[in-house]
Design an enzyme around this catalytic site. Structure first.
Site, PDB file in Angstrom:
ATOM      1  N   MET A  37       0.819  -1.205   0.000  1.00 39.19           N
ATOM      2  CA  MET A  37       0.000   0.000   0.000  1.00 39.19           C
ATOM      3  C   MET A  37       0.858   1.262   0.000  1.00 39.19           C
ATOM      4  O   MET A  37       0.684   2.161   0.821  1.00 39.19           O
ATOM      5  CB  MET A  37      -0.967  -0.024   1.194  1.00 39.19           C
ATOM      6  N   ARG A  38       1.810   1.272  -0.923  1.00 37.06           N
ATOM      7  CA  ARG A  38       2.625   2.471  -1.129  1.00 37.06           C
ATOM      8  C   ARG A  38       2.804   2.708  -2.616  1.00 37.06           C
ATOM      9  O   ARG A  38       3.008   1.768  -3.378  1.00 37.06           O
ATOM     10  CB  ARG A  38       4.016   2.284  -0.495  1.00 37.06           C
ATOM     11  N   HIS A  70      -4.907  -5.508  -8.386  1.00 32.77           N
ATOM     12  CA  HIS A  70      -5.857  -4.504  -7.917  1.00 32.77           C
ATOM     13  C   HIS A  70      -7.258  -5.127  -7.910  1.00 32.77           C
ATOM     14  O   HIS A  70      -7.632  -5.797  -8.881  1.00 32.77           O
ATOM     15  CB  HIS A  70      -5.815  -3.275  -8.829  1.00 32.77           C
ATOM     16  N   LEU A 111      -0.728   5.658 -10.992  1.00 29.46           N
ATOM     17  CA  LEU A 111      -1.409   4.742 -10.068  1.00 29.46           C
ATOM     18  C   LEU A 111      -2.354   3.789 -10.809  1.00 29.46           C
ATOM     19  O   LEU A 111      -3.210   4.239 -11.584  1.00 29.46           O
ATOM     20  CB  LEU A 111      -2.214   5.581  -9.053  1.00 29.46           C
TER      21      LEU A 111
END
Ligand code: GAR
Length: 222
Positions: A112-113, A131, A166
């Protein structure tokens, strides 16, 4: 020829020269529970993913359950804390550890970075992410809840190459999951997770085989 298991995630074929040299080294990055990591490790032991071993598991959080599971399974498990560090400073430490462990392919498994552009540039087309939605729908955090709240009838999961944006790189595998009228967020997330575990193994197999090209955004198997 005999096949033995050396810890979880490393299969050794004892017939001389075949084996470790031809194996690809996977590096797993995670921040939490680690169920995708466990699914990958199990697929290696079951020989669903062949010629690969998990060389190192790295977490940015010391309390990540996935890190403890890696230790219990005899894998090299490192915590490189991110708290209080600038993104690139932390990324440099992680990249050093990946190079030290001669990692060929990096699998983000609930990491989670955001990776800095510099990190991504060190491993072109060598970083995968999973994802829990059908991208480009519902990027970012809590994708399952986003899909449920939006009222979609079908959602799923995506394994994709990581680029500098992202949840954005070329898509390798997508598995669909129907949203049932009887679902709540929890039930839906659990069914998506089952498909994540299947999709990640499939995607790793495709990438390790290397029989593909990327045309624009499209990953096409040859
Ligand atoms: C998984 O659902 C994964 O898709 C998600 O975090 C969870 C980690 O679970 N990742 C993201 O949302 C990344 N944008 P796990 O620790 O049990 O593998």
């Amino acid at each position: 020829m005999t096949t033995s298991e050396v810890g979880l995630g490393l299969r050794r074929i004892d017939n001389g020269t075949e084996s470790i040299a031809s194996m690809k080294n996977l590096g797993i990055l995670l921040s939490g529970r680690g169920s995708n990591f466990v699914a990958i490790a199990d697929s290696i032991v079951a020989n669903k993913i062949s010629d690969a071993r998990i060389a190192v598991v790295i977490s940015n959080r010391a309390d990540a359950p996935g890190l403890e599971i890696a230790r219990q399974r005899g894998l090299s498990a490192l915590c490189i804390p991110s708290k209080g560090k600038a993104r690139e400073e932390h990324d440099r430490a992680v990249v050093s550890a990946l190079f030290e462990n001669k990692v060929d392919l990096i699998c983000l498994a609930g990491y989670m970075r955001l990776l800095s552009p510099w990190f991504v540039q060190q491993f072109p087309q060598k970083i995968l992410n999973i994802h829990p939605s059908l991208l480009p729908a519902f990027p970012g955090l809590e994708a399952q809840q986003q899909a449920f709240a939006f009222g979609v009838k079908v959602t799923g999961c995506t394994v994709h190459f990581v680029d500098e944006e992202l949840d954005h790189g070329a898509i390798i595998v997508q598995n669909t999951v129907p949203v049932l009228d009887s679902d709540d967020e929890r039930a839906l997330a659990a069914r998506i997770l089952e498909q994540e575990h299947v999709a990640y193994t499939e995607a790793i197999k495709i990438v390790l085989k290397g029989n593909f090209e990327i045309v624009g955004r499209r990953m096409v198997e040859l």
